[in-house]
Structures are given as C-alpha cells and as structure tokens.
Design a protein around this motif. Sequence first.
Motif, short mmCIF file in Angstrom:
data_model
loop_
_atom_site.label_atom_id
_atom_site.label_comp_id
_atom_site.label_asym_id
_atom_site.label_seq_id
_atom_site.Cartn_x
_atom_site.Cartn_y
_atom_site.Cartn_z
N ILE A 195 16.72 8.86 -12.26
CA ILE A 195 16.60 7.71 -13.18
C ILE A 195 17.92 7.45 -13.90
N ILE A 196 18.58 8.50 -14.36
CA ILE A 196 19.88 8.33 -15.03
C ILE A 196 20.91 7.75 -14.07
N SER A 197 20.90 8.19 -12.82
CA SER A 197 21.84 7.66 -11.82
C SER A 197 21.59 6.17 -11.57
N PHE A 198 20.31 5.79 -11.50
CA PHE A 198 19.99 4.38 -11.31
C PHE A 198 20.44 3.55 -12.51
N LEU A 199 20.21 4.06 -13.72
CA LEU A 199 20.67 3.35 -14.91
C LEU A 199 22.19 3.27 -14.96
N ALA A 200 22.86 4.31 -14.45
CA ALA A 200 24.33 4.29 -14.41
C ALA A 200 24.83 3.19 -13.47
N PHE A 201 24.13 3.01 -12.35
CA PHE A 201 24.51 1.93 -11.44
C PHE A 201 24.29 0.56 -12.09
N ILE A 202 23.15 0.37 -12.75
CA ILE A 202 22.88 -0.89 -13.44
C ILE A 202 23.94 -1.16 -14.50
N PHE A 203 24.30 -0.11 -15.23
CA PHE A 203 25.31 -0.25 -16.27
C PHE A 203 26.67 -0.62 -15.67
N ALA A 204 27.05 0.06 -14.58
CA ALA A 204 28.34 -0.22 -13.95
C ALA A 204 28.36 -1.60 -13.31
N ASN A 205 27.22 -2.09 -12.89
CA ASN A 205 27.17 -3.38 -12.20
C ASN A 205 27.06 -4.56 -13.15
N ASN A 206 26.57 -4.35 -14.35
CA ASN A 206 26.34 -5.47 -15.26
C ASN A 206 27.13 -5.37 -16.57
N VAL A 207 27.03 -4.23 -17.23
CA VAL A 207 27.64 -4.11 -18.56
C VAL A 207 29.15 -3.97 -18.48
N ILE A 208 29.64 -3.08 -17.59
CA ILE A 208 31.09 -2.84 -17.52
C ILE A 208 31.86 -4.10 -17.12
N PRO A 209 31.44 -4.87 -16.10
CA PRO A 209 32.19 -6.11 -15.80
C PRO A 209 32.25 -7.08 -16.97
N TYR A 210 31.14 -7.24 -17.69
CA TYR A 210 31.14 -8.14 -18.85
C TYR A 210 32.08 -7.61 -19.94
N ALA A 211 32.04 -6.29 -20.18
CA ALA A 211 32.90 -5.71 -21.21
C ALA A 211 34.37 -5.82 -20.82
N GLU A 212 34.69 -5.64 -19.53
CA GLU A 212 36.08 -5.77 -19.07
C GLU A 212 36.57 -7.20 -19.27
N LEU A 254 37.53 -1.13 -3.68
CA LEU A 254 37.39 0.08 -4.51
C LEU A 254 36.45 -0.17 -5.68
N ALA A 255 36.58 -1.35 -6.31
CA ALA A 255 35.68 -1.69 -7.41
C ALA A 255 34.23 -1.80 -6.93
N PHE A 256 34.05 -2.28 -5.71
CA PHE A 256 32.70 -2.39 -5.13
C PHE A 256 32.09 -1.00 -4.92
N TYR A 257 32.87 -0.09 -4.32
CA TYR A 257 32.34 1.25 -4.04
C TYR A 257 32.18 2.08 -5.31
N ASP A 258 33.01 1.82 -6.33
CA ASP A 258 32.94 2.60 -7.57
C ASP A 258 31.58 2.49 -8.24
N LYS A 259 30.94 1.37 -8.10
CA LYS A 259 29.65 1.17 -8.74
C LYS A 259 28.58 2.09 -8.14
N PHE A 260 28.76 2.45 -6.88
CA PHE A 260 27.84 3.38 -6.24
C PHE A 260 28.30 4.83 -6.43
#
Length: 482
Positions: free
Chosen positions: A109-126, A367-373
């Motif tokens: 569950i934490i890994s799935f939430l980490a993917f959601i966070f990396a895919n949505n929150v981090i791009p917006y914050a950047e 690299l940015a694409f693979y980093d999210k996984f």
Amino acid sequence: MKILDKYLLKTFLITFATVFVILFFIFILQTIWLFIAELAGKDLDFVLIIKFLMFSMPRIIPLVLPLSILLASIMTFGNLAENYEFAAMKSSGISLQRALRTLTVAIVIISFLAFIFANNVIPYAEFKFTNFRKNIAQVKPALAIAEGQFSEVGFYNIKVDKKSGENGNFLTGITIHKKSNTGDGSKIVIKAVDGELISSEKSSILQLVLNNGNYYEDIVPEKYEDRQKMPFAKSAFQKYTLNIDLSHLNPTNVDENNVTNTNTMLDVQELRYTIDSLNKSFKTEVVSYAENIHLRTGIPNTQPIYLQDTLGKYKSVPEDILSLYSLDQQSNILKNASSYLTSTNYSIEATKVDLANKQKNINNHLLAFYDKFVIAYACFMMFFIGAPLGAIIRKGGLGLPIIFAVLIFISFHFINTFGKRIAQENGMTPFLGAWMSSFILTPLAILLTYRATNDIGLINMDAILAPVQKLFKKLFPQKKQA
C-alpha cells in the motif's frame, strides 16, 4: 486481524513514522543549505519562505521514504529478535514468512501511494517550485537586491546603500557593475544617487530607473603600449533606464530549464506523449539532415555520371577526373572542394552536438518516466532488505541498524545516480540506468530473506574458518604426547 499482526503493524508504523519525520527534517535542512544564497539577505517574509520550503518538500520524498522503510524495518525486527520475541514466535510455530504477511500488505500500500505521489504531487510541486524561483522578483522585485552588498542579477552586480518604500522599490546610493561578455571582468560601471525598480507580473523585464548618475566604461586601445594608460569614457545622465531580464534571477537558465527540467513536471501520461513526440522529431531531423547533406554533394543516388565530349557523345567519367582539366582549373577545384569539406565538417559537428543534446533530453524524459516506478519498487525492496537483516543481526535501537541502513542506502543512491548519469550521456539505455540500483540490490534482498527464513545468519563463520583451521593443522601438526 490477529493480535500478533496488530502488534507487528503497530510497532513498525510507529517506528516508521518517527524515522520518517526525523529524516525529513534533516533533508529539509539540507535543502535550506543548498538554497541559502536565494533566501539569505533578500528580506523575504515568512510566508514566502514557507512557500519556498513547501514547494521543495515533495522532491525530498523519493530519498526519505525508502531510507525510512529500510531503517524502520531493521529497527523493528532487530528489536523483536533482540528481545527474543522471534524465538517465542518460532516456538509457537509462527515462521518469519507468517510474521511478514501483514507488513507486506502495508508495504504494498505504501509503495502504491508512493507511485501516486511521484506521479501527481511531485510534478506539480516541481512546476510551482521552478516558477516560484523564477517569478519571485516579479512579485517583489526588490527581493533580488540586498542592502550593503553586491547582488548578482543576470549580467549585472548591483549594490544599494538603502531601500525604501512599501516594497523596497526606491533605492539610494546605487553602484552597478556590468559583466563583460568576454569573461575578462567588468568594463562598465554605473553609479547613481537614487533610482526606482519597476516590474510587472505579465513581463519578464525588470526596469531599473536611475537618477543623477555617471556612466563609466573602460576602453581597450588597439595598441598594447596605450593600454597601460587605462583610458576610459565618462558620461553623466539625469535619467537612465536599465532593463534586466528576470529569467537570469533563477540560477538555472530558463531556456535550458525547458530542455532539461520540464521532464520532472510531467506525469506518466504526459511523459509518454512527450517522449513519443520527441522521438518522432529526432528521427525526422536525422533523416532530413542526411538527405540535405547528400543533396549538397550534387551526386545522384543511382544514376551513373556521364560527360558530353566535343562530338556531342556521352562517355563515362574516368577514375582520374581531374585529368580532364588544366593545372589552374585543378587547383581551383581542389581549393573549392577543401573549402566545401571544411564547411560541411563544421555543419556535421554542430549538428552532432545539437542531436546529442536532443538525445539527452529524450533520455532525461525516459529517466523521469522510469523513476516514478523505481520509487515504488524501492520501498518494497528496502523492506525485504531491512526486515530479514534486522532478524539476522538481532540488534535494535539507533546503533548498528543505522550503520547498516546508511551503508545500504548510500550504495543504492550512488548506483542510482551513476546509472542515470551514464544513461543521460547515452552510455546505456535509460531503462537500465534507472533500474540499475534495483537490479543490483534485489538479489541481496532475496539472499537476506532466504537466510533469515532458514535461520542461517548473516555470515557462516564456520564455512570460512574451517578451511583455515585445516590448513594450520597441516602446517603445524601437534606432537603426540608420550
């Protein structure tokens, strides 16, 4: 959920939350240190500093989360083994796999939430972080200039004695050094009694209106002996307007930022679309340039070349085509050919550099694409390194577990950075560069889980010491007693 599962889950989550908060604040302090030059001496109010930190916080999560899971799992299972709780579980018929079952679900569950966070929150914050640093001077232009010291603003170093006004827009005692394009220091100095900063949120140009000052410019004579006299030109002005490009307030060049940094502002779907477009554009440009170079040679693709003689008949071109011309004509032809080859070579080299930069841009997006996984898998992998390692070393607390966690995480981070750097320069595929650290450490996770499950231990010292003992017995045999 059984009592044992609740106990293990509660122990792990409490340890994980504690470690995560501590490490998060440590990395936040590192972020402040990295950007201290942008925060210190700029009269930033508390709200702007909080926004700056909030926009920079999400980028820390990919570093903090795997390390927190690794350290928390080592500490949790190390405490259980140190307090003989594992021994009690094993005597009750509960294996390590059974103890890990509930925690494995939690880590998934934490890994799935980490993917959601990396895919949505981090791009917006950047996106917000980059634009915040770029536009901070447009909101309050006086923040770019500090009192009593030289502040670097684009191609200018500006010093003011005092700022006044509601937003600090009115300046007194202004000294400006303009950087030289040749990199040999400042040859233009502007001094003014006072001035005013004028900016607009819709424009990227900051206007500095100077009043009652002088303009000094060093002159470099053509003759070397005249340079020792250090001549300069001086002019006075009552009003002088200086236009400053605000994009230079961001240490990262805006044009380069569009090439190398926008990949971190995109989610998976946007990255797929962008990568597909970049690849098509890259292939089209390569084919177009190759055809253009071929057309410049004037050589047809398949048709043989024929020359017309004086009788109007066509004959094939001889191997030594220069023999058909006089010596003067041969000299002119060779000069033109040499000039053409030099020009073509420069064109090819420039195009190679341009194509290399575009390929690097594509690699960065991949690299940015693979980093999210990778971040999601890293959380899962770190748990299966830390949990069996804690059960093997049988040490909890903040001593030995921290040493193991730091060594493993540094190895992971170093390999990850090394792989990305090579992949950026097209030394390996971006897929392998992004996943290199995971591929290397996954066998370690499997090995530790196997050894902890079978209660083998971290290192079988008997397997190492037994051959040495046999060797010593052969070299130094014991004497038989009478």
